[in-house]
Motif scaffolding. Structure first.
Motif, PDB file in Angstrom:
ATOM      1  N   TRP A   1     -16.031  10.561 -37.146  1.00  0.00           N
ATOM      2  CA  TRP A   1     -16.114  10.001 -35.802  1.00  0.00           C
ATOM      3  C   TRP A   1     -16.473  11.052 -34.743  1.00  0.00           C
ATOM      4  N   ASN A   2     -16.435  12.335 -35.141  1.00  0.00           N
ATOM      5  CA  ASN A   2     -16.613  13.416 -34.165  1.00  0.00           C
ATOM      6  C   ASN A   2     -17.823  14.282 -34.484  1.00  0.00           C
ATOM      7  N   ILE A   3     -18.784  13.744 -35.205  1.00  0.00           N
ATOM      8  CA  ILE A   3     -19.937  14.532 -35.651  1.00  0.00           C
ATOM      9  C   ILE A   3     -20.714  15.121 -34.478  1.00  0.00           C
ATOM     10  N   ALA A   4     -20.902  14.349 -33.415  1.00  0.00           N
ATOM     11  CA  ALA A   4     -21.689  14.848 -32.275  1.00  0.00           C
ATOM     12  C   ALA A   4     -21.058  16.086 -31.670  1.00  0.00           C
ATOM     13  N   ASN A   5     -19.735  16.082 -31.482  1.00  0.00           N
ATOM     14  CA  ASN A   5     -19.061  17.244 -30.899  1.00  0.00           C
ATOM     15  C   ASN A   5     -19.025  18.433 -31.857  1.00  0.00           C
ATOM     16  N   ILE A   6     -18.924  18.153 -33.146  1.00  0.00           N
ATOM     17  CA  ILE A   6     -18.969  19.239 -34.129  1.00  0.00           C
ATOM     18  C   ILE A   6     -20.351  19.899 -34.091  1.00  0.00           C
ATOM     19  N   ASP A   7     -21.396  19.087 -34.102  1.00  0.00           N
ATOM     20  CA  ASP A   7     -22.761  19.627 -34.067  1.00  0.00           C
ATOM     21  C   ASP A   7     -23.049  20.385 -32.773  1.00  0.00           C
ATOM     22  N   ASP A   8     -22.506  19.904 -31.653  1.00  0.00           N
ATOM     23  CA  ASP A   8     -22.804  20.512 -30.357  1.00  0.00           C
ATOM     24  C   ASP A   8     -21.843  21.625 -29.972  1.00  0.00           C
ATOM     25  N   GLY A   9     -20.830  21.895 -30.805  1.00  0.00           N
ATOM     26  CA  GLY A   9     -19.910  22.983 -30.504  1.00  0.00           C
ATOM     27  C   GLY A   9     -18.967  22.691 -29.358  1.00  0.00           C
ATOM     28  N   ARG A  10     -18.449  21.461 -29.271  1.00  0.00           N
ATOM     29  CA  ARG A  10     -17.488  21.105 -28.229  1.00  0.00           C
ATOM     30  C   ARG A  10     -16.117  20.870 -28.853  1.00  0.00           C
ATOM     31  N   ASP A  11     -15.093  21.467 -28.258  1.00  0.00           N
ATOM     32  CA  ASP A  11     -13.727  21.270 -28.726  1.00  0.00           C
ATOM     33  C   ASP A  11     -13.187  19.954 -28.184  1.00  0.00           C
ATOM     34  N   SER A  12     -12.823  19.054 -29.095  1.00  0.00           N
ATOM     35  CA  SER A  12     -12.417  17.724 -28.652  1.00  0.00           C
ATOM     36  C   SER A  12     -11.348  17.094 -29.536  1.00  0.00           C
ATOM     37  N   SER A  13     -10.775  17.859 -30.471  1.00  0.00           N
ATOM     38  CA  SER A  13      -9.807  17.285 -31.407  1.00  0.00           C
ATOM     39  C   SER A  13      -8.404  17.281 -30.799  1.00  0.00           C
ATOM     40  N   ASN A  14      -7.465  16.753 -31.557  1.00  0.00           N
ATOM     41  CA  ASN A  14      -6.053  16.764 -31.161  1.00  0.00           C
ATOM     42  C   ASN A  14      -5.336  18.025 -31.641  1.00  0.00           C
ATOM     43  N   GLY A  15      -6.086  19.081 -31.894  1.00  0.00           N
ATOM     44  CA  GLY A  15      -5.527  20.349 -32.354  1.00  0.00           C
ATOM     45  C   GLY A  15      -5.982  20.731 -33.744  1.00  0.00           C
TER      46      GLY A  15
END
Length: 369
Positions: free
Chosen positions: A298-312
């Protein structure tokens, strides 16, 4: 032999036979966060039939022990050298508050020790030896002095460090034992803890001794760089691969420091403030609080773009998470030199490597010198 002694021998023998039939020596006791897993289907017969087989074996055993004089065995489990089965000892119930050890002048309150580690297991080089104590010991110097460790048969120097624990009911503190640096890779480790009868402080004595044998695999160390949003994995100093990641958002940061993989799960449930999800795949736990390496489709876009967005957690692309799940093991080291959260501590997981050696050798909660 008195009737009560024969009864005790019968009880101990049946208990040992039953535990052996259930195969408790082959798997580590679950850590404090683990959910109980259903028994595999092929072991169902064992759970039903093993006590019957064990009972027959006990009858034969009792015929033998009946001829042993009452002074030859005090009823305590004993250290038996490298071939001892410490996981069976580690699974023994907690000593009651009224129990007393027979050693030393007078009658001391018994302190029982059990291990998290499983005998005969394969671990990464960062895995500490973890022991749980049924009483808050007051002085760990006798334990420290008695404990010995060898690496491939050669003596090594290790030390204990203690903290309060909520891991096991009735075991209020835990001790971690390690060397100054990581265990050598691809080595055989033997730890002997012959403490039965030794003092654990005024009015306390240990009622059992333990031994542990395990192996280490390759020195696998991963570094998760929050400035590049990449996880670099090395195997015996050689680069295995680099993988894009997304770490914790500013409101749910990832702790920084050195962590150790604690457990693995192909598909688990996770929950926290504002979320509760099942089916999280290829998970490798790093903290008691719930930081994992895991697949995050569900978080592929942020992983690819280098953005921290997880719950830790450390979010990975699904194919990368599956690949790393197959490559990394319990005890492997994962370092977060510049994550955006607070410092990793010993009590947050297997955070042993965040305590410097000079501090470690003091013993922490319980002095070792």
């Amino acid at each position: 032999m008195r009737d009560d002694e024969l009864g005790r021998l019968l009880s101990d023998a049946f208990d040992a036979q039953a535990r052996g039939a259930f195969g408790e020596h082959t798997q580590a006791p679950p850590p404090r966060f683990a959910d109980e897993l259903a028994a595999p289907a092929h072991r169902r017969w064992v759970r039903v039939g093993a006590p019957l087989v064990a009972a027959a074996a006990v009858l034969a055993l009792v015929l033998t022990v009946a001829f042993i004089s009452s002074g030859s065995d005090d009823g305590h489990r004993r250290l038996a050298g490298p071939s001892a089965a410490p996981s069976a000892l580690a699974s023994a119930p907690a000593a009651s508050s009224s129990a007393a050890a027979l050693a030393g002048p007078g009658r001391d309150t018994a302190v029982h020790v059990k291990l998290l580690n499983s005998d005969g297991s394969d671990y990464g080089v960062g895995m500490p030896v973890i022991a749980f104590f049924s009483k808050k010991i007051k002085n760990a110097k006798p334990l420290q002095d008695a404990t010995t460790v060898t690496v491939d048969g050669k003596p090594a120097t290790g030390a204990w460090y203690f903290e309060y624990s909520s891991a096991n009911k009735g075991y209020p503190i835990e001790g971690h034992f390690r060397l100054e640096n990581y265990w050598p890779a691809n080595s055989r480790i033997h730890v002997a803890i012959p403490v039965e009868g030794l003092s654990a402080g005024t009015g306390l004595s240990y009622d059992n001794s333990l031994a542990l044998d395990f192996r280490t695999h390759d020195r696998i160390v991963s570094t998760v760089d929050d400035s590049t949003h990449r996880m670099t994995v090395t195997d015996n100093g050689k680069k295995y691969g680099t993988f894009p990641v997304s770490l914790g958002a500013s409101s749910t940061p990832t702790t920084r420091g050195t962590k150790v993989i604690m457990e693995k799960g192909r598909s688990i449930c996770m929950s926290g403030p504002g979320y509760s999800e099942c089916g999280i795949k290829w998970t490798q736990r790093l903290t008691y609080g719930g930081e994992y390496l895991h697949s995050a489709p569900w978080n592929i876009a942020n992983i690819d773009d280098g953005r921290d967005s997880s719950n830790g957690c450390t979010n990975l692309l699904p194919t990368d998470a599956q690949k790393l799940y197959g490559f990394l093991g319990i005890g492997d080291v994962v370092i977060y030199p510049n994550a955006n959260g607070p410092a990793m501590t010993l009590g947050a997981g297997y955070g042993d490597w965040n305590v410097n050696w000079s501090t470690w050798r003091t013993g922490g909660l319980v002095p070792t010198s």
